[in-house]
Design a protein around this motif. Structure first.
Motif, PDB file in Angstrom:
ATOM      1  N   SER A   1      49.593  42.504  56.094  1.00  0.00           N
ATOM      2  CA  SER A   1      50.521  42.063  55.055  1.00  0.00           C
ATOM      3  C   SER A   1      49.729  41.652  53.811  1.00  0.00           C
ATOM      4  CB  SER A   1      51.361  40.893  55.559  1.00  0.00           C
ATOM      5  OG  SER A   1      50.524  39.783  55.861  1.00  0.00           O
ATOM      6  N   ASP A   2      50.436  41.423  52.723  1.00  0.00           N
ATOM      7  CA  ASP A   2      49.767  41.000  51.486  1.00  0.00           C
ATOM      8  C   ASP A   2      49.075  39.661  51.670  1.00  0.00           C
ATOM      9  OD1 ASP A   2      50.621  43.275  50.191  1.00  0.00           O
ATOM     10  OD2 ASP A   2      52.423  42.332  49.331  1.00  0.00           O
ATOM     11  N   GLU A   3      49.707  38.752  52.412  1.00  0.00           N
ATOM     12  CA  GLU A   3      49.088  37.438  52.648  1.00  0.00           C
ATOM     13  C   GLU A   3      47.785  37.581  53.429  1.00  0.00           C
ATOM     14  OE1 GLU A   3      52.193  38.231  53.283  1.00  0.00           O
ATOM     15  OE2 GLU A   3      53.330  37.034  51.819  1.00  0.00           O
ATOM     16  N   GLU A   4      47.776  38.451  54.416  1.00  0.00           N
ATOM     17  CA  GLU A   4      46.557  38.671  55.205  1.00  0.00           C
ATOM     18  C   GLU A   4      45.459  39.293  54.357  1.00  0.00           C
ATOM     19  OE1 GLU A   4      48.530  39.321  59.660  1.00  0.00           O
ATOM     20  OE2 GLU A   4      48.348  41.021  58.278  1.00  0.00           O
TER      21      GLU A   4
ATOM     22  N   PHE B   1      44.024  36.583  52.142  1.00  0.00           N
ATOM     23  CA  PHE B   1      43.211  35.657  52.951  1.00  0.00           C
ATOM     24  C   PHE B   1      41.815  36.241  53.217  1.00  0.00           C
ATOM     25  CE2 PHE B   1      41.765  34.679  57.305  1.00  0.00           C
ATOM     26  CZ  PHE B   1      41.515  33.325  57.163  1.00  0.00           C
TER      27      PHE B   1
END
Length: 313
Positions: free
Chosen positions: A31-34, A37
């Protein structure tokens, strides 16, 4: 999805909760969050991490603060209860502290490393680990090409007596898979040769010939793919004619049966007319019927004999 692994010398692969030096970060359709990160934790450019998330991304090498290597890897999938083959990009990012792999789908190539099917690999030996992944990619191409060859042989056996398009469509799907494989293998070859020429990986002393072995395996896969594709193309043309010929044989048999069946219908129609002067009209009802049956039988046998001589039965 992010999975982080680490292995030390003579120790088993362990799964980590946090990123640390010498680890392997395996990202599957992240995902974009991953992505954000991992980018912050490893200082890897975002475009490097997103490169393999484009299905149309071509095999290439990009060098910045870290090294990005993208190769097309083979996949199997189920389509209409039939096994199909395709390729997807896999990116391997080599940094000073970690190695990162990114792919849209979970690959059996990488899964074999996480499940212990591949021995003698260590995440902190990043260059050797990448070479081992490259070698597994070339091996899986060869494995899948042999599967395609066996599957095409099985379909060919069914085509001998087939009058449908199902088997021909299966061969078409296999031929399309070979086109995907051939295109990806040739693109991979250019990338591997560039890696050999630039010497971008710091290899261990006993790894000097590994990349050359990978290139040899890749070239063997290209040759196999070309041979199988040529054979399959010729086979499809031949068996298209076989299917048409099988259909013609059935139609010829049906036409012969129709001719034979038309004889008793024609004679019974003539004798069933309400007219005078019909042959055997003065004969007893029982005898007249059997005379007609005998005539029909004799004519039918003669017609069958004639059609058999003409190879219509």
């Amino acid at each position: 999805m992010i999975s982080i692994y680490s292995s030390a010398e003579n120790k088993q692969l362990t799964k980590l909760e946090n990123i640390e030096a010498g680890c392997w970060i395996n990202m599957i359709d992240p995902s974009d969050e991953e992505l954000i990160f991992v980018s912050k934790k490893t200082n890897v450019p975002m475009d490097f991490l997103k490169a393999a998330l484009d299905e149309e991304e071509t095999s290439r090498i990009d060098i910045d603060a870290c090294t990005l290597i993208i190769l097309d890897i083979p996949f199997t999938d189920m389509d209409d209860n039939s096994l199909t083959y395709d390729t997807y990009p896999l990116s391997m990012i080599h940094t000073d502290k970690v190695i990162i792999t990114v792919c849209l789908k979970n690959s059996k190539i990488l899964a074999d490393f996480t499940t212990g099917k591949v021995g003698s690999f260590f995440t902190f030996k990043r260059s050797r680990f990448m070479l081992q992944i490259l070698y597994r990619i070339a091996n899986f191409y060869l494995i899948y090409l042999r599967q395609i060859d066996k599957k095409s042989y099985m379909v060919e056996k069914q085509l001998h007596k087939s009058m449908k398009n199902k088997e021909l469509l299966q061969l078409l799907a296999l031929e399309k898979s070979l086109v995907y494989f051939s295109t990806s293998l040739k693109a991979n070859e250019l990338t591997l040769e560039k890696m050999l020429k630039l010497d971008i990986l710091e290899k261990y002393e006993d790894d000097n010939d590994v990349l050359e072995d990978v290139i040899i395996e890749n070239r063997q896969a290209i040759e196999m793919c070309t041979i199988y594709s040529n054979i399959l193309s010729g086979t499809m043309g031949a068996y298209a004619s076989v299917i048409s010929n099988n259909l013609n044989i059935v139609m010829k048999l049906l036409a012969a049966i129709t001719i034979v069946m038309a004889i008793p219908n024609m004679i019974s129609g003539l004798f069933g007319m309400n007219v005078t002067g019909v042959p055997f009209g003065t004969t007893g009802v029982g005898m007249g019927f059997w005379y007609v049956v005998a005539i029909v039988g004799v004519i039918g046998i003669l017609v069958i004999y004639y059609l058999n001589k003409k190879d219509m039965f």
